[in-house]
Motif scaffolding. Sequence first.
Motif, PDB file in Angstrom:
ATOM      1  N   ASP A   1      34.606  32.243  35.072  1.00 11.62           N
ATOM      2  CA  ASP A   1      33.080  32.710  34.571  1.00 11.62           C
ATOM      3  C   ASP A   1      32.811  33.640  33.871  1.00 11.62           C
ATOM      4  OD1 ASP A   1      32.006  30.651  36.501  1.00 11.62           O
ATOM      5  OD2 ASP A   1      32.281  31.933  38.151  1.00 11.62           O
ATOM      6  N   LEU A   2      33.865  34.778  33.968  1.00 11.80           N
ATOM      7  CA  LEU A   2      33.823  35.926  33.095  1.00 11.80           C
ATOM      8  C   LEU A   2      34.387  35.886  31.738  1.00 11.80           C
ATOM      9  CD1 LEU A   2      34.660  38.815  35.630  1.00 11.80           C
ATOM     10  CD2 LEU A   2      32.388  38.363  34.347  1.00 11.80           C
ATOM     11  N   ALA A   3      34.910  34.459  31.291  1.00  9.91           N
ATOM     12  CA  ALA A   3      35.421  34.333  29.916  1.00  9.91           C
ATOM     13  C   ALA A   3      34.333  34.520  28.965  1.00  9.91           C
ATOM     14  CB  ALA A   3      36.162  33.122  29.875  1.00  9.91           C
ATOM     15  N   ALA A   4      33.335  33.962  29.221  1.00  8.43           N
ATOM     16  CA  ALA A   4      31.941  33.921  28.464  1.00  8.43           C
ATOM     17  C   ALA A   4      31.676  35.396  28.201  1.00  8.43           C
ATOM     18  CB  ALA A   4      30.965  33.041  28.844  1.00  8.43           C
ATOM     19  N   ALA A   5      31.739  36.352  29.220  1.00  5.04           N
ATOM     20  CA  ALA A   5      30.973  37.734  29.191  1.00  5.04           C
ATOM     21  C   ALA A   5      31.839  38.820  28.674  1.00  5.04           C
ATOM     22  CB  ALA A   5      30.605  37.931  30.404  1.00  5.04           C
ATOM     23  N   LEU A   6      33.297  38.516  28.641  1.00  5.82           N
ATOM     24  CA  LEU A   6      34.229  39.687  28.223  1.00  5.82           C
ATOM     25  C   LEU A   6      34.785  39.271  27.000  1.00  5.82           C
ATOM     26  CD1 LEU A   6      35.903  40.143  31.893  1.00  5.82           C
ATOM     27  CD2 LEU A   6      34.133  41.434  30.871  1.00  5.82           C
ATOM     28  N   ARG A   7      35.007  40.227  26.289  1.00 10.16           N
ATOM     29  CA  ARG A   7      35.983  40.094  25.202  1.00 10.16           C
ATOM     30  C   ARG A   7      37.450  39.796  25.542  1.00 10.16           C
ATOM     31  NH1 ARG A   7      36.818  44.543  22.856  1.00 10.16           N
ATOM     32  NH2 ARG A   7      37.479  44.160  20.703  1.00 10.16           N
ATOM     33  N   PRO A   8      38.012  38.967  24.538  1.00 13.82           N
ATOM     34  CA  PRO A   8      39.450  38.651  24.839  1.00 13.82           C
ATOM     35  C   PRO A   8      40.304  39.769  25.591  1.00 13.82           C
ATOM     36  CG  PRO A   8      38.830  37.259  23.020  1.00 13.82           C
ATOM     37  CD  PRO A   8      37.897  38.456  23.263  1.00 13.82           C
ATOM     38  N   PRO A   9      40.360  40.969  24.937  1.00 13.76           N
ATOM     39  CA  PRO A   9      41.343  42.041  25.535  1.00 13.76           C
ATOM     40  C   PRO A   9      40.882  42.144  27.051  1.00 13.76           C
ATOM     41  CG  PRO A   9      40.619  42.709  23.371  1.00 13.76           C
ATOM     42  CD  PRO A   9      39.675  41.548  23.649  1.00 13.76           C
ATOM     43  N   ALA A  10      39.586  42.431  27.356  1.00 16.12           N
ATOM     44  CA  ALA A  10      38.983  42.577  28.767  1.00 16.12           C
ATOM     45  C   ALA A  10      39.497  41.371  29.715  1.00 16.12           C
ATOM     46  CB  ALA A  10      37.724  43.026  28.673  1.00 16.12           C
ATOM     47  N   LEU A  11      39.364  40.415  28.944  1.00 19.84           N
ATOM     48  CA  LEU A  11      39.593  39.157  29.752  1.00 19.84           C
ATOM     49  C   LEU A  11      40.949  38.928  30.170  1.00 19.84           C
ATOM     50  CD1 LEU A  11      38.563  36.484  30.991  1.00 19.84           C
ATOM     51  CD2 LEU A  11      38.999  35.396  28.814  1.00 19.84           C
ATOM     52  N   LEU A  12      41.890  39.284  29.350  1.00 18.70           N
ATOM     53  CA  LEU A  12      43.223  39.248  29.568  1.00 18.70           C
ATOM     54  C   LEU A  12      43.610  40.279  30.603  1.00 18.70           C
ATOM     55  CD1 LEU A  12      46.429  38.079  28.960  1.00 18.70           C
ATOM     56  CD2 LEU A  12      46.450  40.071  27.420  1.00 18.70           C
ATOM     57  N   ALA A  13      43.271  41.473  30.388  1.00 16.71           N
ATOM     58  CA  ALA A  13      43.235  42.676  31.393  1.00 16.71           C
ATOM     59  C   ALA A  13      42.602  42.219  32.733  1.00 16.71           C
ATOM     60  CB  ALA A  13      42.501  43.823  31.076  1.00 16.71           C
ATOM     61  N   LEU A  14      41.657  41.533  33.089  1.00 14.65           N
ATOM     62  CA  LEU A  14      41.244  41.061  34.215  1.00 14.65           C
ATOM     63  C   LEU A  14      42.106  39.972  34.970  1.00 14.65           C
ATOM     64  CD1 LEU A  14      38.836  40.593  36.440  1.00 14.65           C
ATOM     65  CD2 LEU A  14      38.252  38.841  34.822  1.00 14.65           C
ATOM     66  N   GLY A  15      42.549  39.247  34.157  1.00 14.80           N
ATOM     67  CA  GLY A  15      43.547  38.171  34.640  1.00 14.80           C
ATOM     68  C   GLY A  15      44.728  38.864  35.069  1.00 14.80           C
ATOM     69  N   ASP A  16      45.355  39.785  34.501  1.00 18.42           N
ATOM     70  CA  ASP A  16      46.513  40.493  34.726  1.00 18.42           C
ATOM     71  C   ASP A  16      46.140  41.307  36.040  1.00 18.42           C
ATOM     72  OD1 ASP A  16      47.893  39.700  32.637  1.00 18.42           O
ATOM     73  OD2 ASP A  16      47.862  41.597  31.428  1.00 18.42           O
ATOM     74  N   ALA A  17      45.202  41.829  36.103  1.00 16.37           N
ATOM     75  CA  ALA A  17      44.678  42.677  37.377  1.00 16.37           C
ATOM     76  C   ALA A  17      44.421  41.831  38.611  1.00 16.37           C
ATOM     77  CB  ALA A  17      43.374  43.623  37.172  1.00 16.37           C
ATOM     78  N   LEU A  18      43.891  40.689  38.588  1.00 14.88           N
ATOM     79  CA  LEU A  18      43.838  39.570  39.651  1.00 14.88           C
ATOM     80  C   LEU A  18      45.266  39.197  40.049  1.00 14.88           C
ATOM     81  CD1 LEU A  18      40.572  37.744  38.340  1.00 14.88           C
ATOM     82  CD2 LEU A  18      40.738  39.151  40.258  1.00 14.88           C
ATOM     83  N   ALA A  19      45.896  38.791  39.031  1.00 20.53           N
ATOM     84  CA  ALA A  19      47.213  38.403  39.466  1.00 20.53           C
ATOM     85  C   ALA A  19      48.313  39.627  39.933  1.00 20.53           C
ATOM     86  CB  ALA A  19      48.001  37.981  38.230  1.00 20.53           C
ATOM     87  N   ARG A  20      48.032  40.649  39.355  1.00 22.62           N
ATOM     88  CA  ARG A  20      48.856  41.899  40.259  1.00 22.62           C
ATOM     89  C   ARG A  20      48.570  42.029  41.316  1.00 22.62           C
ATOM     90  NH1 ARG A  20      47.748  44.940  35.936  1.00 22.62           N
ATOM     91  NH2 ARG A  20      46.051  46.109  36.852  1.00 22.62           N
TER      92      ARG A  20
END
Length: 292
Positions: A127-146
């Motif tokens: 859902d947030l892939a459309a709202a976040l710039r790629p660097p922030a999206l990768l950071a979100l994915g990393d944080a969720l996985a962490r």
Amino acid sequence: MDGIPLDESYTWAEARALGVTRRQISSDGVRLNRGLYVSRSAALDLPTRCRAWRRVLPADAAFGLHTASALYGCAASRAEDVHVVLTPRHVLPQHAGLRVHTRTLEDQDTSEIEGLAVTSGAQTFLDLAAALRPPALLALGDALARAGHLDLGALEDRLTRAARVRGVVRARRWAPYVDGRAASPRESELRYWLLASDLPDPQLQIPIRDRRGREVAHADLGYEQWKVALEYEGRQHAEHEQFDRDIDRYSLMSADGWLTLRFANRHLGRAGVVVDRTRRALQQRGWTPGPG
């Protein structure tokens, strides 16, 4: 409230039905929306506000997007608006301070945190892939996985099921690089600029070993083949004890032949600087770019 059993949040109708006077509601309640209140005795934080909103939402509502990310503890919600996801219907709830999104979700696309229904980590990433710039999206994915809220297999499954969903192309582009070993959002952003360049993909959490094979330190990010390490240094690295530990670690890395590049917050907005310095370090250590 004078012996009347009210929850931390309540509606006007609920309070009046229990015998609470208008004056008592005015004195006790913080108005969240028309007819919806949070008691002044409760902290007006995001979980409390979401529990209040749940009183006036349909049973299938799940908190999503920026609100889900914040509830997971993976990003701060900068907006006052609460985001909620509902199955499509003819009439959607309309309340000031509430942003409603429609999604057709399966059971695995929702989860629960702090007693609240939220979109799953995979659904939140999509859902947030459309709202976040790629660097922030990768950071979100990393944080969720962490934090244990995003399973990479579940993410792959969700993106496979997504058809022409807004943001799915960006989500599919960066999902393979999501890694819970990334230690911080800034480190994820640093890694993003390297992944987006023509440089080799960096490794995470590389053990540094001495001549006897003993692990004496580790590199948060880098290239083991060329012994080049990259470190992001936030404000916590200026603290006395952390500074001493860093000095010791960098000395050990240098003694074993590692070249360490250190970056701070101001470098993350200058992708060219990060990539150029890393390129020069790799070339110094023998890396050569491939054809094309």
